[in-house]
Scaffold this motif. Sequence first.
Motif, PDB file in Angstrom:
ATOM      1  N   LEU A  32      11.529 -10.332  33.686  1.00 33.56           N
ATOM      2  CA  LEU A  32      10.673 -11.132  32.807  1.00 33.56           C
ATOM      3  C   LEU A  32      10.105 -10.216  31.737  1.00 33.56           C
ATOM      4  CD1 LEU A  32       8.575 -13.353  35.282  1.00 33.56           C
ATOM      5  CD2 LEU A  32      10.284 -14.176  33.659  1.00 33.56           C
ATOM      6  N   ARG A  33       9.782 -10.813  30.599  1.00 32.28           N
ATOM      7  CA  ARG A  33       9.114 -10.077  29.537  1.00 32.28           C
ATOM      8  C   ARG A  33       7.824 -10.799  29.191  1.00 32.28           C
ATOM      9  NH1 ARG A  33      10.328  -9.318  23.149  1.00 32.28           N
ATOM     10  NH2 ARG A  33       9.708  -7.120  22.934  1.00 32.28           N
ATOM     11  N   LEU A  34       6.726 -10.117  29.382  1.00 35.37           N
ATOM     12  CA  LEU A  34       5.419 -10.673  29.062  1.00 35.37           C
ATOM     13  C   LEU A  34       4.995 -10.238  27.666  1.00 35.37           C
ATOM     14  CD1 LEU A  34       3.510  -9.995  32.409  1.00 35.37           C
ATOM     15  CD2 LEU A  34       5.068 -11.869  31.831  1.00 35.37           C
ATOM     16  N   SER A  35       4.255 -11.117  26.995  1.00 31.89           N
ATOM     17  CA  SER A  35       3.710 -10.813  25.675  1.00 31.89           C
ATOM     18  C   SER A  35       2.217 -11.077  25.680  1.00 31.89           C
ATOM     19  CB  SER A  35       4.363 -11.685  24.605  1.00 31.89           C
ATOM     20  OG  SER A  35       5.752 -11.489  24.546  1.00 31.89           O
ATOM     21  N   CYS A  36       1.519 -10.351  24.826  1.00 24.80           N
ATOM     22  CA  CYS A  36       0.076 -10.551  24.693  1.00 24.80           C
ATOM     23  C   CYS A  36      -0.283 -10.344  23.233  1.00 24.80           C
ATOM     24  CB  CYS A  36      -0.672  -9.568  25.563  1.00 24.80           C
ATOM     25  SG  CYS A  36      -2.457  -9.520  25.277  1.00 24.80           S
ATOM     26  N   VAL A  37      -0.818 -11.391  22.630  1.00 25.67           N
ATOM     27  CA  VAL A  37      -1.272 -11.310  21.246  1.00 25.67           C
ATOM     28  C   VAL A  37      -2.783 -11.087  21.258  1.00 25.67           C
ATOM     29  CG1 VAL A  37      -1.431 -12.466  19.038  1.00 25.67           C
ATOM     30  CG2 VAL A  37       0.584 -12.809  20.490  1.00 25.67           C
TER      31      VAL A  37
END
Length: 117
Positions: free
Chosen positions: A18-23
């Motif tokens: 999985l690839r998590l993102s956080c803006v």
Amino acid sequence: QVQLVESGGGLVQAGGSLRLSCVASGFRFSITPMAWYRQGPGEQREEVARVTGVGLTHYSDSVKGRFTISRDNAENTVYLQMNSLKPEDTAVYFCNRDRTYYQINSWGQGTQVTVSS
């Protein structure tokens, strides 16, 4: 005001990725050390990876060699690439400023990662 929006979690089988993102917003992201944290059921929140403003990284022993933290300062975004996932990686994952340097007073909603065996 610090705002953090995490995304990318889901249900995956053991061994998957999985690839998590956080803006992030509300602070000078490009110079701020950032980190990913996780909180499993009945456990305390723990840091799993951190990255400086210039890209130097550090990982907890439990994820070293499997997870990769990175950042895009132009997009105010920090990522967590998670490979070879294990059931023990199941947790809610949060990003925030690196608490080595900052007192953290608020958190985003996090993103749930569930790894089935």
